[in-house]
Write a protein that holds these residues in place. Structure first.
Motif, PDB file in Angstrom:
ATOM      1  N   ILE A   1     -18.922  27.346 -11.448  1.00 24.22           N
ATOM      2  CA  ILE A   1     -17.770  26.624 -11.985  1.00 24.22           C
ATOM      3  C   ILE A   1     -16.975  26.069 -10.812  1.00 24.22           C
ATOM      4  O   ILE A   1     -16.659  26.799  -9.867  1.00 24.22           O
ATOM      5  CB  ILE A   1     -16.865  27.539 -12.837  1.00 24.22           C
ATOM      6  N   VAL A   2     -16.662  24.781 -10.866  1.00 26.38           N
ATOM      7  CA  VAL A   2     -15.903  24.110  -9.805  1.00 26.38           C
ATOM      8  C   VAL A   2     -14.632  23.564 -10.437  1.00 26.38           C
ATOM      9  O   VAL A   2     -14.675  22.646 -11.254  1.00 26.38           O
ATOM     10  CB  VAL A   2     -16.709  22.964  -9.164  1.00 26.38           C
ATOM     11  N   HIS A   3     -13.499  24.141 -10.074  1.00 27.55           N
ATOM     12  CA  HIS A   3     -12.225  23.816 -10.720  1.00 27.55           C
ATOM     13  C   HIS A   3     -11.333  23.028  -9.761  1.00 27.55           C
ATOM     14  O   HIS A   3     -10.740  23.580  -8.837  1.00 27.55           O
ATOM     15  CB  HIS A   3     -11.527  25.115 -11.142  1.00 27.55           C
ATOM     16  N   TYR A   4     -11.268  21.708  -9.998  1.00 30.26           N
ATOM     17  CA  TYR A   4     -10.373  20.832  -9.238  1.00 30.26           C
ATOM     18  C   TYR A   4      -8.997  20.806  -9.904  1.00 30.26           C
ATOM     19  O   TYR A   4      -8.891  20.965 -11.127  1.00 30.26           O
ATOM     20  CB  TYR A   4     -10.921  19.407  -9.208  1.00 30.26           C
ATOM     21  N   MET A   5      -7.948  20.531  -9.126  1.00 31.37           N
ATOM     22  CA  MET A   5      -6.618  20.427  -9.723  1.00 31.37           C
ATOM     23  C   MET A   5      -6.327  19.029 -10.276  1.00 31.37           C
ATOM     24  O   MET A   5      -5.538  18.882 -11.213  1.00 31.37           O
ATOM     25  CB  MET A   5      -5.534  20.803  -8.713  1.00 31.37           C
ATOM     26  N   GLN A   6      -6.890  18.004  -9.727  1.00 31.09           N
ATOM     27  CA  GLN A   6      -6.647  16.650 -10.211  1.00 31.09           C
ATOM     28  C   GLN A   6      -7.390  16.407 -11.528  1.00 31.09           C
ATOM     29  O   GLN A   6      -8.463  17.003 -11.725  1.00 31.09           O
ATOM     30  CB  GLN A   6      -7.088  15.625  -9.156  1.00 31.09           C
ATOM     31  N   PRO A   7      -6.831  15.601 -12.455  1.00 33.28           N
ATOM     32  CA  PRO A   7      -5.695  14.687 -12.307  1.00 33.28           C
ATOM     33  C   PRO A   7      -4.314  15.279 -12.548  1.00 33.28           C
ATOM     34  O   PRO A   7      -3.345  14.534 -12.739  1.00 33.28           O
ATOM     35  CB  PRO A   7      -6.012  13.615 -13.354  1.00 33.28           C
ATOM     36  N   HIS A   8      -4.175  16.583 -12.557  1.00 30.94           N
ATOM     37  CA  HIS A   8      -2.885  17.264 -12.696  1.00 30.94           C
ATOM     38  C   HIS A   8      -1.881  16.743 -11.665  1.00 30.94           C
ATOM     39  O   HIS A   8      -2.252  16.322 -10.576  1.00 30.94           O
ATOM     40  CB  HIS A   8      -3.142  18.761 -12.488  1.00 30.94           C
ATOM     41  N   ILE A   9      -0.571  16.783 -12.021  1.00 28.71           N
ATOM     42  CA  ILE A   9       0.454  16.476 -11.024  1.00 28.71           C
ATOM     43  C   ILE A   9       0.358  17.478  -9.876  1.00 28.71           C
ATOM     44  O   ILE A   9      -0.131  18.591 -10.075  1.00 28.71           O
ATOM     45  CB  ILE A   9       1.878  16.476 -11.636  1.00 28.71           C
ATOM     46  N   PRO A  10       0.811  17.072  -8.672  1.00 29.60           N
ATOM     47  CA  PRO A  10       1.554  15.856  -8.319  1.00 29.60           C
ATOM     48  C   PRO A  10       0.654  14.621  -8.245  1.00 29.60           C
ATOM     49  O   PRO A  10      -0.483  14.700  -7.783  1.00 29.60           O
ATOM     50  CB  PRO A  10       2.124  16.189  -6.940  1.00 29.60           C
ATOM     51  N   TYR A  11       1.192  13.500  -8.714  1.00 24.84           N
ATOM     52  CA  TYR A  11       0.466  12.236  -8.673  1.00 24.84           C
ATOM     53  C   TYR A  11       0.629  11.608  -7.299  1.00 24.84           C
ATOM     54  O   TYR A  11       1.749  11.377  -6.844  1.00 24.84           O
ATOM     55  CB  TYR A  11       0.985  11.292  -9.751  1.00 24.84           C
ATOM     56  N   ARG A  12      -0.488  11.307  -6.668  1.00 23.15           N
ATOM     57  CA  ARG A  12      -0.428  10.822  -5.285  1.00 23.15           C
ATOM     58  C   ARG A  12       0.265   9.471  -5.165  1.00 23.15           C
ATOM     59  O   ARG A  12       0.803   9.137  -4.107  1.00 23.15           O
ATOM     60  CB  ARG A  12      -1.838  10.725  -4.690  1.00 23.15           C
ATOM     61  N   SER A  13       0.276   8.671  -6.255  1.00 25.11           N
ATOM     62  CA  SER A  13       0.857   7.332  -6.180  1.00 25.11           C
ATOM     63  C   SER A  13       2.322   7.290  -6.566  1.00 25.11           C
ATOM     64  O   SER A  13       2.948   6.232  -6.490  1.00 25.11           O
ATOM     65  CB  SER A  13       0.076   6.373  -7.089  1.00 25.11           C
ATOM     66  N   LEU A  14       2.901   8.428  -6.963  1.00 27.93           N
ATOM     67  CA  LEU A  14       4.305   8.473  -7.352  1.00 27.93           C
ATOM     68  C   LEU A  14       5.067   9.436  -6.458  1.00 27.93           C
ATOM     69  O   LEU A  14       4.567  10.498  -6.106  1.00 27.93           O
ATOM     70  CB  LEU A  14       4.466   8.928  -8.804  1.00 27.93           C
TER      71      LEU A  14
ATOM     72  N   VAL B   1     -15.454  28.530  -7.954  1.00 27.53           N
ATOM     73  CA  VAL B   1     -14.725  27.923  -6.846  1.00 27.53           C
ATOM     74  C   VAL B   1     -13.479  27.287  -7.449  1.00 27.53           C
ATOM     75  O   VAL B   1     -13.574  26.311  -8.189  1.00 27.53           O
ATOM     76  CB  VAL B   1     -15.583  26.873  -6.112  1.00 27.53           C
ATOM     77  N   CYS B   2     -12.309  27.832  -7.135  1.00 26.48           N
ATOM     78  CA  CYS B   2     -11.113  27.540  -7.923  1.00 26.48           C
ATOM     79  C   CYS B   2      -9.939  27.070  -7.069  1.00 26.48           C
ATOM     80  O   CYS B   2      -9.513  27.750  -6.135  1.00 26.48           O
ATOM     81  CB  CYS B   2     -10.711  28.789  -8.709  1.00 26.48           C
ATOM     82  N   ALA B   3      -9.377  25.909  -7.442  1.00 26.66           N
ATOM     83  CA  ALA B   3      -8.178  25.394  -6.783  1.00 26.66           C
ATOM     84  C   ALA B   3      -6.922  25.667  -7.595  1.00 26.66           C
ATOM     85  O   ALA B   3      -5.831  25.271  -7.194  1.00 26.66           O
ATOM     86  CB  ALA B   3      -8.315  23.889  -6.545  1.00 26.66           C
ATOM     87  N   ASN B   4      -7.063  26.339  -8.742  1.00 28.65           N
ATOM     88  CA  ASN B   4      -5.932  26.588  -9.622  1.00 28.65           C
ATOM     89  C   ASN B   4      -5.318  27.959  -9.329  1.00 28.65           C
ATOM     90  O   ASN B   4      -5.993  28.981  -9.380  1.00 28.65           O
ATOM     91  CB  ASN B   4      -6.384  26.520 -11.083  1.00 28.65           C
ATOM     92  N   ASN B   5      -4.010  27.955  -9.045  1.00 28.24           N
ATOM     93  CA  ASN B   5      -3.321  29.183  -8.638  1.00 28.24           C
ATOM     94  C   ASN B   5      -3.342  30.286  -9.682  1.00 28.24           C
ATOM     95  O   ASN B   5      -3.133  31.461  -9.353  1.00 28.24           O
ATOM     96  CB  ASN B   5      -1.853  28.870  -8.309  1.00 28.24           C
ATOM     97  N   PHE B   6      -3.584  29.954 -10.931  1.00 28.17           N
ATOM     98  CA  PHE B   6      -3.531  30.972 -11.969  1.00 28.17           C
ATOM     99  C   PHE B   6      -4.695  31.964 -11.896  1.00 28.17           C
ATOM    100  O   PHE B   6      -4.689  32.971 -12.616  1.00 28.17           O
ATOM    101  CB  PHE B   6      -3.470  30.331 -13.354  1.00 28.17           C
TER     102      PHE B   6
END
Length: 268
Positions: free
Chosen positions: A126-139, A66-71
């Motif tokens: 396999i569970v692939h989250y994108m965070q903590p990768h940018i974009p940073y939600r607080s910036l 389960v993948c959130a990474n575009n690659f």
């Protein structure tokens, strides 16, 4: 990765062991002294290529990803295996993208992972989250590199860091906040809504904040900031509280849309 012992592998994209240690007090499944391993790559592209190209076909056939990474779009193109070789390849980034956030939110990934774990018959997940990768939600510093009216791309967080317009402390705070985001909205509910004896929290690669004059991450760089990743072993018990609602969709994305999303993640 496939030579190691795990039932569910959770990838927190760009997560370093030291940032995981900093948030450990808020999460019972994160120890204060985080074990680590050396990743096979210093970017997602490199990790995906080396991990899956060398995995035995019969192992990949029994694995759900389960993948959130575009690659993951490169499977069957730039590197093996072909997408059809997986037990399941659920590319959440194709249909779960949030345009306002410029990324797939962690709760969407968890929703899909819970459904796959409960209803699928796979040896490994396999569970692939994108965070903590940018974009940073607080910036709001141009992580998404949107073009202004002159057609010039806004400076990324890494540009701002190198030019002294953003302090390392502020960038690190935003990075740590993104890790809390995925732990709160992604990992914690995942561990409460699947059954697994051995869950590992790890990452595909790390992130550089000025070490060796490196910012962000690059292919084929053996720096510790990019190659050392967590290896946290825990378990999960399904409470049944989360009822998955996200349905995978067959969506055709244009090359322009894919490139826009890669830009949002700092790859263009």
């Amino acid at each position: 990765m496939f030579e190691r012992d795990w039932d569910v592998l959770v990838l927190l994209d760009t997560c370093r062991p030291d940032v995981a240690e900093e948030v450990s007090g808020g999460y019972p499944f994160v120890p204060s002294d985080v074990p680590s391993i050396t990743s096979v790559g210093s970017t997602s592209w490199e990790w995906l290529n080396r991990t899956f190209s060398e995995a035995p076909n019969d192992v990949v056939e029994r694995t759900a990803y389960v993948c959130a990474n575009n690659f993951s779009q490169q499977f069957g193109d730039e590197f093996e295996p072909d997408p059809a070789s997986f037990g399941l390849l659920d590319e959440v980034w194709r249909y779960g993208w949030d345009d306002d956030l410029g990324v797939v939110p962690p709760e969407t990934v968890t929703d899909r992972a819970v459904d796959v774990r409960r209803n699928g018959e796979f040896d490994r997940l396999i569970v692939h989250y994108m965070q903590p990768h940018i974009p940073y939600r607080s910036l709001d510093v141009g992580d998404r590199a949107d073009a202004d009216e002159r057609g010039a791309a806004q400076r990324s967080v890494w540009d701002l860091l190198q030019m002294g317009d953003l302090s390392r402390a502020d960038a690190w705070d935003a990075y740590r906040d993104n890790l809390r985001w995925v732990l709160d909205d992604g990992v914690a509910p995942l561990l409460e809504n699947i059954d697994a004896d051995r869950v590992v929290l790890s990452s595909d690669h790390g992130e550089a904040f000025g070490e060796w004059n490196l910012y962000g991450h690059y292919r084929h760089v053996p720096a510790a900031a990019l190659r050392e990743v967590p290896w946290i072993v825990t378990s999960a018990t399904d409470s049944g509280q989360l009822e998955p609602e996200v349905e995978p969709e067959e969506i055709h994305l244009t090359d322009d849309t894919i490139n826009e999303r890669l830009t949002a993640l700092g790859y263009q």
